[in-house]
Motif scaffolding. Structure first.
Motif, short mmCIF file in Angstrom:
data_model
loop_
_atom_site.label_atom_id
_atom_site.label_comp_id
_atom_site.label_asym_id
_atom_site.label_seq_id
_atom_site.Cartn_x
_atom_site.Cartn_y
_atom_site.Cartn_z
N TYR A 95 0.85 -1.19 0.00
CA TYR A 95 0.00 0.00 0.00
C TYR A 95 0.89 1.24 0.00
CZ TYR A 95 -3.07 -3.61 1.90
OH TYR A 95 -3.76 -4.77 2.10
N GLU A 99 -1.89 5.71 2.56
CA GLU A 99 -3.08 4.90 2.82
C GLU A 99 -3.06 4.24 4.20
OE1 GLU A 99 -4.48 3.11 -1.45
OE2 GLU A 99 -2.54 2.40 -0.70
N VAL A 100 -1.87 3.93 4.71
CA VAL A 100 -1.82 3.08 5.91
C VAL A 100 -1.11 3.69 7.11
CG1 VAL A 100 -1.92 0.99 4.50
CG2 VAL A 100 0.32 1.92 5.17
N THR A 103 -2.71 3.83 10.53
CA THR A 103 -3.15 2.54 11.10
C THR A 103 -2.00 1.80 11.79
OG1 THR A 103 -2.67 1.19 9.13
CG2 THR A 103 -4.79 2.36 9.19
#
Length: 309
Positions: A95, A99-100, A103
């Motif tokens: 990714y 995007e990540v 997280t």
């Protein structure tokens, strides 16, 4: 978008590929990209717009160079300049960092950022043959770092003069004065496209590699960090990366952030190379726009601007 899937499938067949599945990548503004699969392996076909065909070979050769230095980049397969210019490489599975990142745990973020710094420094440890914008493999447009900076500032000044914007002309005067005080800069290779969209992360949160290298520069490694913060702003990622890098001259980084703003000004009314509309520069580079006043320098008593700007 300047390409069509059927045309790219045909172009790929000319160089020996038989794509099984293919889809357009809805990301990026300088090139068109397609993901295609063949024999269980996924690839990227990176397509260059008319006038930028030479970048296919340039990126291919630099990626090969990076591989030899064990820098985490995609494994290249081949390039073509005739017909539709393109570069084919094995897809980095994962990714984009954008995007990540939020997280990830704090420990994973720290390890990931440390790895990013290591590989960024590997790139900027390569001594080049010239300065400024890349014009080919190991060839550059300028003979000194100050020449590169001066040309960028002069280009912005021309735009501001056309607009009659005296305040922004004072910005160019201040940038010019600051550039003249910089220490001697060696011509190290710099990744000018460092961003969270160009960093690929594996599902376990480790670094898969860097992508997109048409924006290579030869000069000051802090230039790439200025480009990063100009767009990304002072996020947790940027602050963490700067700490691990050991940034010891934040004003210089801010100078390069504002310089990115100036370098894009002459193209403000033009579409992007892939045909997309440009975002207003104040929105695209919010941090750089906020830092402009740090480099403002007044004119003389009559409001005139000196120093050739």
């Amino acid at each position: 978008m300047f390409t069509h899937a059927s045309d790219i499938r045909r172009e790929l067949s000319f160089i020996g590929y038989k794509p099984e599945e293919m889809s357009f990548v809805q990301r990026g503004v300088m090139t068109d990209k397609f993901i295609f699969s063949q024999g269980g392996q996924r690839y990227i076909a990176r397509c260059y717009p008319p006038g930028r065909e030479w970048l296919a070979e340039m990126e291919y050769r630099y990626l090969k160079l990076f591989e030899s230095f064990h820098i985490k980049v995609p494994k290249t397969c081949q390039f073509k300049k005739d017909g539709q210019a393109m570069l084919v490489y094995e897809m980095l599975e994962g990714y984009t960092l954008s995007e990540v990142y939020e997280t990830l745990s704090d420990a994973v973020k720290e390890t990931l950022c440390r790895d990013i710094v290591i590989h960024y420094k590997k790139i900027s440890g390569i001594l080049e043959t010239g300065f400024g914008q890349v014009t080919g493999y190991h060839t550059y447009a300028h003979t000194s770092w100050n020449d590169f900076l001066s040309e960028a500032i002069a280009g912005a000044a021309t735009v501001f003069k056309t607009q009659g914007n005296k305040e922004k002309i004072q910005l160019c005067r201040g940038l010019s004065a600051y550039a003249k005080k910089l220490p001697t800069i060696e011509h190290f290779l710099v990744w000018g496209d460092l961003s969270t969209d160009n960093i690929i992360v594996k599902p376990d949160g480790t670094l898969a590699g860097f992508i997109d290298f048409e924006g290579l520069i030869a000069g000051d490694p802090l230039f790439g960090l200025g480009h990063l913060i100009a767009h990304e702003q002072e996020t947790d990622f940027v602050n963490r990366l700067f700490r691990l890098y050991g940034v010891d001259d934040r004003q210089r980084v801010d100078f390069y952030a504002v310089l990115r703003y100036c370098r894009l000004l002459p193209y403000g009314s033009q579409k992007l190379p892939n045909g997309a509309e440009r975002m207003p520069i104040e929105q695209f580079l919010p941090y750089a726009y906020k830092r402009i006043r740090l480099f403002m320098q007044p004119g003389d008593a009559k409001g005139n601007i000196r120093d050739g700007i």
